[in-house]
Design an enzyme around this catalytic site. Structure first.
Site, mmCIF file in Angstrom:
data_model
loop_
_atom_site.group_PDB
_atom_site.id
_atom_site.type_symbol
_atom_site.label_atom_id
_atom_site.label_comp_id
_atom_site.label_asym_id
_atom_site.label_seq_id
_atom_site.Cartn_x
_atom_site.Cartn_y
_atom_site.Cartn_z
ATOM 1 N N SER A 95 18.550 5.305 53.845
ATOM 2 C CA SER A 95 17.447 5.839 53.036
ATOM 3 C C SER A 95 17.402 7.357 53.015
ATOM 4 C CB SER A 95 16.105 5.298 53.541
ATOM 5 O OG SER A 95 15.798 5.820 54.817
ATOM 6 N N LYS B 76 11.724 10.218 57.367
ATOM 7 C CA LYS B 76 11.656 10.607 55.957
ATOM 8 C C LYS B 76 11.437 12.114 55.874
ATOM 9 C CE LYS B 76 11.514 6.194 54.726
ATOM 10 N NZ LYS B 76 12.732 5.535 54.179
#
Length: 267
Positions: free
Chosen positions: A55, A124
């Site tokens: 990701s 993230k």
């Protein structure tokens, strides 16, 4: 002479034995100190995390080990836009089954010498923070407080800024973060959790720390700086109407002062 030599050998042997016994007595103490230091470092300074998914490609690859700075939050600093952060699952983001770990794996992960396979943590990039307005229209760029982010430095090649999920404009609550993966087409980030707790935002209190270095493998060693696009002034501007409302009383007050100071007109 012979007897003397024998006594010297015996004495020498006794001294060696004494040194050996001393070492074995000190070894548990040395191991204990090393474990305590490792635990302190993990708790307050740095912790290693393993990247399980793609990701955050190409910034981070699956299998990378990153070092996370845990010292900064202890001094009251808050995550900033552009930083790559590790945070606890804020609720419903992960659905990982529990992995069985042996005693050695549990011990090493407890003191921070290896990542735990059961940590419910994510990694993230912070795109917006409390007070910001963030949005992304289909085919457009991500905007923070109306300013475009130039994301080519870290966006996965071939991805679009919105991925397959446009959003906003959204006002981010104070003490919350809007986070996104660099691989937009393969990252279940804030965009996909707007119906969950926090409406897709992450509480600052759930942040473990900032990822600062890719430490392993050796050929991937690199730092993780804040991209240049976040260096621009992204702070929200004062709305024109609000600025006008604040200026009018000031102008009227100044006008009254000037009229009061002016000499009276003669008849």
């Amino acid at each position: 002479m012979t007897g003397g030599n024998g006594r010297n050998r015996k004495g020498s042997g006794g001294a060696t034995g004494s040194k050996q016994r001393s070492f074995w007595k000190e070894l548990p103490i040395l191991v204990g100190i090393a474990l305590v230091l490792a635990l302190v470092i993990k708790t307050f300074l740095l912790q290693a995390f393993s990247i399980p998914s793609d990701s955050m490609q190409n910034t981070l690859q699956p299998g990378d080990r990153v070092l996370v700075d845990k010292l900064t939050p202890w001094f009251g600093a808050t995550p900033e836009r552009g930083e790559v952060v590790v945070f606890h699952d804020p609720g419903g983001w992960l659905d990982n089954p529990t992995v069985s770990e042996n005693f050695l794996q549990k011990g090493l992960s407890f003191v921070g010498l290896m990542p735990s396979a059961n940590e419910q943590d994510l990694i993230k990039r912070v795109v917006a923070k409390g007070g910001d307005t963030v949005e992304c229209a289909k085919g457009g760029t991500v905007k923070v407080n109306g300013r475009d982010l130039e994301e080519s430095d870290y966006l996965y090649p071939g991805n679009t800024p919105c991925g397959d999920r446009e959003f906003g404009p959204l006002k981010i609550p104070e003490k919350k973060l809007w986070v996104m993966g660099d691989h937009r087409q393969n990252s279940l980030d804030s965009r996909y959790h707007q119906d969950g707790p926090g409406n897709g935002t992450v509480p600052e209190s759930e942040v473990v720390g900032r990822a600062v270095v890719v430490a392993w493998p050796v050929n991937r060693w690199s730092t993780l700086p804040v991209p240049a696009t976040f260096d621009q002034n992204l702070a929200g501007a004062v709305p024109p109407a609000l600025g006008l409302a604040g200026a009018v009383p000031l102008v009227l007050w100044r006008r009254r002062r000037l009229l009061a100071a002016a000499p009276a007109a003669k008849g």
